[in-house]
Design a protein around this motif. Structure first.
Motif, PDB file in Angstrom:
ATOM      1  N   VAL A 238       0.834  -1.209   0.000  1.00 16.51           N
ATOM      2  CA  VAL A 238       0.000   0.000   0.000  1.00 16.51           C
ATOM      3  C   VAL A 238       0.869   1.259   0.000  1.00 16.51           C
ATOM      4  N   LEU A 239       1.788   1.364   0.969  1.00 17.72           N
ATOM      5  CA  LEU A 239       2.574   2.599   1.083  1.00 17.72           C
ATOM      6  C   LEU A 239       3.562   2.734  -0.065  1.00 17.72           C
ATOM      7  N   PHE A 240       4.160   1.623  -0.483  1.00 19.64           N
ATOM      8  CA  PHE A 240       5.058   1.675  -1.636  1.00 19.64           C
ATOM      9  C   PHE A 240       4.317   2.209  -2.852  1.00 19.64           C
ATOM     10  N   SER A 241       3.145   1.649  -3.130  1.00 17.30           N
ATOM     11  CA  SER A 241       2.386   2.031  -4.324  1.00 17.30           C
ATOM     12  C   SER A 241       1.928   3.476  -4.267  1.00 17.30           C
ATOM     13  N   LEU A 242       1.531   3.922  -3.084  1.00 21.81           N
ATOM     14  CA  LEU A 242       1.076   5.299  -2.928  1.00 21.81           C
ATOM     15  C   LEU A 242       2.242   6.270  -3.122  1.00 21.81           C
ATOM     16  N   ALA A 243       3.410   5.942  -2.578  1.00 23.69           N
ATOM     17  CA  ALA A 243       4.588   6.790  -2.777  1.00 23.69           C
ATOM     18  C   ALA A 243       4.998   6.824  -4.239  1.00 23.69           C
ATOM     19  N   PHE A 245       3.059   6.334  -6.790  1.00 22.88           N
ATOM     20  CA  PHE A 245       2.038   7.053  -7.542  1.00 22.88           C
ATOM     21  C   PHE A 245       2.187   8.565  -7.391  1.00 22.88           C
ATOM     22  N   LEU A 246       2.429   9.042  -6.180  1.00 22.92           N
ATOM     23  CA  LEU A 246       2.474  10.484  -5.911  1.00 22.92           C
ATOM     24  C   LEU A 246       3.780  11.136  -6.359  1.00 22.92           C
ATOM     25  N   ASP A 247       4.838  10.359  -6.452  1.00 20.87           N
ATOM     26  CA  ASP A 247       6.162  10.900  -6.744  1.00 20.87           C
ATOM     27  C   ASP A 247       6.245  11.510  -8.140  1.00 20.87           C
ATOM     28  N   GLY A 248       6.606  12.780  -8.206  1.00 24.96           N
ATOM     29  CA  GLY A 248       6.869  13.424  -9.488  1.00 24.96           C
ATOM     30  C   GLY A 248       5.668  13.657 -10.375  1.00 24.96           C
ATOM     31  N   LEU A 249       4.484  13.694  -9.804  1.00 26.11           N
ATOM     32  CA  LEU A 249       3.296  13.942 -10.621  1.00 26.11           C
ATOM     33  C   LEU A 249       3.354  15.323 -11.271  1.00 26.11           C
ATOM     34  N   THR A 250       3.148  15.379 -12.568  1.00 20.16           N
ATOM     35  CA  THR A 250       3.112  16.668 -13.265  1.00 20.16           C
ATOM     36  C   THR A 250       1.697  17.223 -13.340  1.00 20.16           C
ATOM     37  N   GLU A 251       0.725  16.350 -13.103  1.00 20.47           N
ATOM     38  CA  GLU A 251      -0.677  16.743 -13.142  1.00 20.47           C
ATOM     39  C   GLU A 251      -1.383  16.048 -11.986  1.00 20.47           C
ATOM     40  N   LYS A 252      -2.007  16.802 -11.121  1.00 22.04           N
ATOM     41  CA  LYS A 252      -2.607  16.217  -9.927  1.00 22.04           C
ATOM     42  C   LYS A 252      -3.986  15.634 -10.224  1.00 22.04           C
ATOM     43  N   PRO A 253      -4.253  14.425  -9.720  1.00 18.12           N
ATOM     44  CA  PRO A 253      -5.601  13.874  -9.859  1.00 18.12           C
ATOM     45  C   PRO A 253      -6.575  14.648  -8.976  1.00 18.12           C
ATOM     46  N   GLU A 254      -7.841  14.431  -9.186  1.00 20.18           N
ATOM     47  CA  GLU A 254      -8.858  15.201  -8.465  1.00 20.18           C
ATOM     48  C   GLU A 254      -8.785  14.999  -6.948  1.00 20.18           C
ATOM     49  N   ASN A 255      -8.400  13.819  -6.515  1.00 14.49           N
ATOM     50  CA  ASN A 255      -8.381  13.530  -5.072  1.00 14.49           C
ATOM     51  C   ASN A 255      -6.976  13.618  -4.473  1.00 14.49           C
ATOM     52  N   TYR A 256      -6.113  14.425  -5.071  1.00 16.32           N
ATOM     53  CA  TYR A 256      -4.713  14.494  -4.645  1.00 16.32           C
ATOM     54  C   TYR A 256      -4.573  14.801  -3.154  1.00 16.32           C
ATOM     55  N   ASP A 257      -5.298  15.773  -2.646  1.00 19.53           N
ATOM     56  CA  ASP A 257      -5.159  16.156  -1.235  1.00 19.53           C
ATOM     57  C   ASP A 257      -5.555  15.005  -0.313  1.00 19.53           C
ATOM     58  N   ASP A 258      -6.581  14.255  -0.680  1.00 20.49           N
ATOM     59  CA  ASP A 258      -6.990  13.100   0.117  1.00 20.49           C
ATOM     60  C   ASP A 258      -5.924  12.013   0.085  1.00 20.49           C
ATOM     61  N   LEU A 259      -5.299  11.826  -1.061  1.00 15.41           N
ATOM     62  CA  LEU A 259      -4.233  10.838  -1.171  1.00 15.41           C
ATOM     63  C   LEU A 259      -3.037  11.220  -0.313  1.00 15.41           C
ATOM     64  N   MET A 260      -2.714  12.497  -0.295  1.00 14.31           N
ATOM     65  CA  MET A 260      -1.592  12.942   0.523  1.00 14.31           C
ATOM     66  C   MET A 260      -1.895  12.761   2.003  1.00 14.31           C
ATOM     67  N   PHE A 299       8.621   0.152   3.377  1.00 13.61           N
ATOM     68  CA  PHE A 299       8.447   1.339   4.217  1.00 13.61           C
ATOM     69  C   PHE A 299       9.653   2.262   4.081  1.00 13.61           C
ATOM     70  N   THR A 300      10.835   1.683   4.013  1.00 15.09           N
ATOM     71  CA  THR A 300      12.053   2.484   3.826  1.00 15.09           C
ATOM     72  C   THR A 300      11.994   3.251   2.508  1.00 15.09           C
ATOM     73  N   PHE A 301      11.612   2.572   1.442  1.00 15.66           N
ATOM     74  CA  PHE A 301      11.464   3.207   0.127  1.00 15.66           C
ATOM     75  C   PHE A 301      10.494   4.379   0.201  1.00 15.66           C
ATOM     76  N   ALA A 302       9.317   4.144   0.776  1.00 17.79           N
ATOM     77  CA  ALA A 302       8.278   5.179   0.810  1.00 17.79           C
ATOM     78  C   ALA A 302       8.703   6.364   1.668  1.00 17.79           C
ATOM     79  N   PHE A 303       9.356   6.091   2.790  1.00 18.24           N
ATOM     80  CA  PHE A 303       9.823   7.194   3.640  1.00 18.24           C
ATOM     81  C   PHE A 303      10.833   8.054   2.882  1.00 18.24           C
ATOM     82  N   CYS A 304      11.722   7.407   2.138  1.00 17.07           N
ATOM     83  CA  CYS A 304      12.702   8.166   1.352  1.00 17.07           C
ATOM     84  C   CYS A 304      12.009   9.045   0.322  1.00 17.07           C
ATOM     85  N   LYS A 305      10.987   8.519  -0.342  1.00 24.05           N
ATOM     86  CA  LYS A 305      10.238   9.311  -1.310  1.00 24.05           C
ATOM     87  C   LYS A 305       9.565  10.506  -0.626  1.00 24.05           C
TER      88      LYS A 305
END
Length: 393
Positions: A238-243, A245-260, A299-305
């Motif tokens: 979950v956390l790996f995939s979310l990190a 997904f969010l990393d380096g987005l050039t265009e924010k999805p509609e629910n970006y704030d909720d994802l963050m 978790f280490t990967f996601a924290f670094c991101k």
């Protein structure tokens, strides 16, 4: 007399000297027997989701270290799978089932496509190949149009057999969203981006356990309840995939704030569950369960991101310490002098009891669920340290 010629993937020419004889290609490595691989058998050229995790790690490591030989190895593996697809379809038509590319040809679940698909598209970023995009199109068509979805659009696994049960697995965020995000990066597919973004919050509505601040591994749709077990790797996916997904987005999805907000909530909970040795446990909320390598790496990967992107704000130092402790724990307790990775939970089913995860899902050595993830954690920590060094100069 001219002999029939068969050209193989590596351009070797095979001559057939018998009339009305054909040569059937087959995969001579292991599809399911991990013992075969551990004893030196080959999995090279297999389309399989744990291998997708490993290949992704190899590609990112090659990029971080400038190791072209590693990139070429991963690329050859992927190209073999993709270039043999049409032959595999033909082989299935002739014999009832293909002798290679089995998972890619069947495309029945997210395990069949998303992980290898993400590695394939990451390879495309480094060395574009139109065949990759053709394959990506097939995967996209399956996820968008044929994959089983609930009425609210949530990805789920239908019941298998008369005694099975329909389920939602935390794992499936990894099996889908990195591929969809990568597809958006390459093609600008906004529908793929929004579909991926929506799944995180949909899954959270079924799997998030507020009493712990983490995800249950599985939601049982037949019983209409979550299993309530905080499996380490399930939460790692979950956390790996979310990190990712969010990393380096050039265009924010509609629910970006909720994802963050979800990313920060989960990060806070996972950080507080880190064990004394820097490792996270197989069952995150059960310190008596063994310390597990793959979730620690994720978790280490996601924290670094999160640190790299400034998502943690004033708490960045807490997550840097956790990430460094996590990777130090991996190197001290899980990686031996030969580079073998120990402490990786084997492939799982699911259960409503923590004893299943703690006592039956034992750990193994050099399992592909973990090797690539450990590489990814290392490359992200290396990138983070390089950035800090450059800033201080």
């Amino acid at each position: 007399m001219q002999l029939p010629v068969f050209r193989t993937i590596d351009e070797t020419l095979c001559l057939l000297d018998k009339k009305n004889t054909c040569l059937r290609t087959f995969f001579e490595g292991s599809y399911g027997d991990k013992y075969w691989v551990s004893q030196g058998g080959s999995a090279f050229g297999r389309w399989d989701y744990p291998l997708g995790v490993t290949l992704l790690g190899l590609l990112k490591t090659a990029d971080a270290l400038g190791k072209e030989e590693i990139r070429r190895y991963a690329e050859r593996h992927i190209k073999m799978c993709v270039s043999m697809y049409e032959s595999a379809v033909c082989d299935k038509a002739l014999y009832g089932a293909p002798a290679f590319d089995q998972n890619l040809v069947r495309l029945e679940c997210l395990d069949d496509c998303g992980s290898m698909g993400a590695a394939m598209l990451e390879s495309h970023k480094l060395s574009p190949d139109e065949k990759y995009l053709e394959t990506a199109g097939r995967i996209r068509e399956f996820i968008v149009h044929r994959l089983s979805k609930l009425a609210d659009g949530t990805f789920y696994r239908p019941a298998s057999g008369s005694h099975g049960t329909a389920t939602i697995w935390a794992d499936d965020l990894f099996m889908s969203t990195p591929f969809l995000r990568c597809l958006y990066d390459i093609t600008g597919d906004r529908e793929a981006l929004e579909l991926a973004a929506g799944q995180f919050l949909k899954f959270a509505s079924y799997l998030f356990m507020p009493e712990y601040g983490v995800f249950s591994h599985v939601y049982d749709l037949t019983r209409q309840c979550a299993t309530g077990i905080a499996w380490g790797r399930g939460n790692g996916w979950v956390l790996f995939s979310l990190a990712y997904f969010l990393d380096g987005l050039t265009e924010k999805p509609e629910n970006y704030d909720d994802l963050m907000r979800l990313f920060l909530t989960l990060s806070n909970s996972y950080r507080k569950l880190q064990g004394e040795k820097g490792l996270w446990h197989q069952v995150l909320t059960d310190p008596s369960s063994y310390e597990e390598a793959s979730c620690t790496a994720m978790f280490t990967f996601a924290f670094c991101k999160g640190i790299q992107n400034g998502w943690y704000g004033e708490e960045a130092s807490l997550y840097r310490e956790a990430a460094e402790r996590g990777f130090r724990g991996l190197t001290q307790y899980c990686i031996d002098r030969n580079g073998s990775v120990h402490g990786v939970c084997k492939g799982s089913g699911f259960s409503f009891t923590k004893e299943y995860y703690r006592d039956e899902l034992f750990w193994v050595t050099n399992d592909n669920h973990g090797t690539g993830i450990v590489l990814l954690a290392g490359t992200e920590l290396l990138r983070l340290n390089h950035a800090r060094q450059e800033k201080s100069e």
